[in-house]
Design a protein around this motif. Structure first.
Motif, PDB file in Angstrom:
ATOM      1  N   MET A 187       0.838  -1.175   0.000  1.00  0.00           N
ATOM      2  CA  MET A 187       0.000   0.000   0.000  1.00  0.00           C
ATOM      3  C   MET A 187       0.880   1.235   0.000  1.00  0.00           C
ATOM      4  N   ALA A 188       0.461   2.260  -0.694  1.00  0.00           N
ATOM      5  CA  ALA A 188       1.233   3.489  -0.827  1.00  0.00           C
ATOM      6  C   ALA A 188       0.973   4.419   0.355  1.00  0.00           C
ATOM      7  N   GLY A 189       1.780   5.475   0.424  1.00  0.00           N
ATOM      8  CA  GLY A 189       1.587   6.491   1.445  1.00  0.00           C
ATOM      9  C   GLY A 189       0.318   7.294   1.179  1.00  0.00           C
ATOM     10  N   ILE A 190      -0.073   8.084   2.160  1.00  0.00           N
ATOM     11  CA  ILE A 190      -1.292   8.878   2.074  1.00  0.00           C
ATOM     12  C   ILE A 190      -0.926  10.351   2.230  1.00  0.00           C
ATOM     13  N   PHE A 191      -1.404  11.192   1.309  1.00  0.00           N
ATOM     14  CA  PHE A 191      -1.234  12.631   1.422  1.00  0.00           C
ATOM     15  C   PHE A 191      -2.474  13.205   2.100  1.00  0.00           C
ATOM     16  N   GLU A 192      -2.277  14.018   3.117  1.00  0.00           N
ATOM     17  CA  GLU A 192      -3.377  14.693   3.797  1.00  0.00           C
ATOM     18  C   GLU A 192      -3.186  16.190   3.669  1.00  0.00           C
ATOM     19  N   VAL A 193      -4.226  16.907   3.224  1.00  0.00           N
ATOM     20  CA  VAL A 193      -4.194  18.363   3.134  1.00  0.00           C
ATOM     21  C   VAL A 193      -4.850  18.904   4.392  1.00  0.00           C
ATOM     22  N   PHE A 194      -4.208  19.893   5.013  1.00  0.00           N
ATOM     23  CA  PHE A 194      -4.770  20.480   6.227  1.00  0.00           C
ATOM     24  C   PHE A 194      -4.409  21.970   6.292  1.00  0.00           C
ATOM     25  N   ILE A 195      -5.040  22.680   7.209  1.00  0.00           N
ATOM     26  CA  ILE A 195      -4.749  24.097   7.443  1.00  0.00           C
ATOM     27  C   ILE A 195      -4.017  24.197   8.769  1.00  0.00           C
ATOM     28  N   ASP A 196      -2.845  24.846   8.743  1.00  0.00           N
ATOM     29  CA  ASP A 196      -2.045  24.938   9.959  1.00  0.00           C
ATOM     30  C   ASP A 196      -2.544  26.073  10.856  1.00  0.00           C
ATOM     31  N   GLY A 197      -1.855  26.324  11.949  1.00  0.00           N
ATOM     32  CA  GLY A 197      -2.250  27.339  12.918  1.00  0.00           C
ATOM     33  C   GLY A 197      -2.189  28.767  12.393  1.00  0.00           C
ATOM     34  N   ASP A 198      -1.406  28.996  11.331  1.00  0.00           N
ATOM     35  CA  ASP A 198      -1.284  30.333  10.735  1.00  0.00           C
ATOM     36  C   ASP A 198      -2.213  30.507   9.545  1.00  0.00           C
ATOM     37  N   SER A 199      -3.172  29.625   9.363  1.00  0.00           N
ATOM     38  CA  SER A 199      -4.167  29.649   8.273  1.00  0.00           C
ATOM     39  C   SER A 199      -3.555  29.458   6.889  1.00  0.00           C
ATOM     40  N   PHE A 200      -2.498  28.693   6.801  1.00  0.00           N
ATOM     41  CA  PHE A 200      -1.914  28.316   5.517  1.00  0.00           C
ATOM     42  C   PHE A 200      -2.268  26.866   5.229  1.00  0.00           C
ATOM     43  N   PHE A 201      -2.334  26.527   3.952  1.00  0.00           N
ATOM     44  CA  PHE A 201      -2.551  25.143   3.544  1.00  0.00           C
ATOM     45  C   PHE A 201      -1.215  24.415   3.586  1.00  0.00           C
ATOM     46  N   ARG A 202      -1.247  23.194   4.048  1.00  0.00           N
ATOM     47  CA  ARG A 202      -0.073  22.324   4.050  1.00  0.00           C
ATOM     48  C   ARG A 202      -0.540  20.913   3.719  1.00  0.00           C
ATOM     49  N   PHE A 203       0.432  20.056   3.389  1.00  0.00           N
ATOM     50  CA  PHE A 203       0.115  18.631   3.273  1.00  0.00           C
ATOM     51  C   PHE A 203       1.140  17.839   4.046  1.00  0.00           C
ATOM     52  N   ARG A 204       0.709  16.685   4.489  1.00  0.00           N
ATOM     53  CA  ARG A 204       1.640  15.767   5.155  1.00  0.00           C
ATOM     54  C   ARG A 204       1.545  14.420   4.463  1.00  0.00           C
ATOM     55  N   LEU A 205       2.670  13.739   4.411  1.00  0.00           N
ATOM     56  CA  LEU A 205       2.732  12.397   3.843  1.00  0.00           C
ATOM     57  C   LEU A 205       2.801  11.418   4.999  1.00  0.00           C
ATOM     58  N   LYS A 206       1.862  10.465   5.003  1.00  0.00           N
ATOM     59  CA  LYS A 206       1.805   9.467   6.073  1.00  0.00           C
ATOM     60  C   LYS A 206       2.052   8.082   5.482  1.00  0.00           C
ATOM     61  N   SER A 207       2.747   7.270   6.241  1.00  0.00           N
ATOM     62  CA  SER A 207       2.992   5.886   5.828  1.00  0.00           C
ATOM     63  C   SER A 207       1.700   5.083   6.012  1.00  0.00           C
ATOM     64  N   PRO A 208       1.628   3.884   5.435  1.00  0.00           N
ATOM     65  CA  PRO A 208       0.417   3.070   5.592  1.00  0.00           C
ATOM     66  C   PRO A 208       0.046   2.780   7.045  1.00  0.00           C
ATOM     67  N   ASP A 209       1.044   2.777   7.939  1.00  0.00           N
ATOM     68  CA  ASP A 209       0.725   2.518   9.347  1.00  0.00           C
ATOM     69  C   ASP A 209       0.411   3.790  10.127  1.00  0.00           C
ATOM     70  N   GLY A 210       0.326   4.947   9.442  1.00  0.00           N
ATOM     71  CA  GLY A 210      -0.095   6.190  10.080  1.00  0.00           C
ATOM     72  C   GLY A 210       1.023   7.086  10.572  1.00  0.00           C
ATOM     73  N   LEU A 211       2.275   6.709  10.380  1.00  0.00           N
ATOM     74  CA  LEU A 211       3.407   7.510  10.809  1.00  0.00           C
ATOM     75  C   LEU A 211       3.603   8.672   9.849  1.00  0.00           C
ATOM     76  N   VAL A 212       3.758   9.903  10.369  1.00  0.00           N
ATOM     77  CA  VAL A 212       3.979  11.068   9.522  1.00  0.00           C
ATOM     78  C   VAL A 212       5.421  11.044   9.034  1.00  0.00           C
ATOM     79  N   ILE A 213       5.590  11.022   7.714  1.00  0.00           N
ATOM     80  CA  ILE A 213       6.916  10.955   7.112  1.00  0.00           C
ATOM     81  C   ILE A 213       7.433  12.342   6.756  1.00  0.00           C
ATOM     82  N   ALA A 214       6.554  13.200   6.221  1.00  0.00           N
ATOM     83  CA  ALA A 214       6.975  14.532   5.792  1.00  0.00           C
ATOM     84  C   ALA A 214       5.827  15.511   5.936  1.00  0.00           C
ATOM     85  N   ILE A 215       6.180  16.777   6.186  1.00  0.00           N
ATOM     86  CA  ILE A 215       5.211  17.875   6.230  1.00  0.00           C
ATOM     87  C   ILE A 215       5.722  18.947   5.277  1.00  0.00           C
TER      88      ILE A 215
END
Length: 110
Positions: A1-29
């Motif tokens: 299974m591939a990683g998962i990209f999640e789009v979210f809004i940070d505390g400063d109201s900017f858009f960011r994405f994070r890459l998560k491994s299949p087991d839910g570990l955050v790999i990159a922001i």
């Protein structure tokens, strides 16, 4: 299974994405993006570069150290190393036997 990209809004109201491994570990922001189309373009760029990215080693050159041998109190340090010599001799003999048994065998004329 591939990683998962999640789009979210940070505390400063900017858009960011994070890459998560299949087991839910955050790999990159990611870095912050102004709007959703730019964050989607950032994900596309990350997908494009991730599979073909080169690895650059920035670690300083160092000598690889051998692990320290731990000797328990009350034991002879030389006696600890003798069984290893016997195991190495056994492996060397096993390799010689394996080479001898895998020699080509010619059967019959062509």
């Amino acid at each position: 299974m591939a990683g998962i990209f999640e789009v979210f809004i940070d505390g400063d109201s900017f858009f960011r994405f994070r890459l998560k491994s299949p087991d839910g570990l955050v790999i990159a922001i990611s870095t912050p993006f102004e709007d959703k189309p730019s964050v989607v373009a950032g994900i596309a760029a990350a997908r494009e570069c991730a599979g073909m990215g080169l690895v650059t080693d920035l670690c300083p050159a160092a000598v690889v150290r051998e692990p320290a041998v731990t000797v328990r109190p009350g034991t002879d340090a030389q006696a600890c190393h003798e069984p290893r010599k016997a195991v190495d001799a056994f492996r060397t003999r096993a390799k010689e036997l394996r080479r001898a048994s895998t020699a080509p065998r010619w059967t019959g004329a062509a």
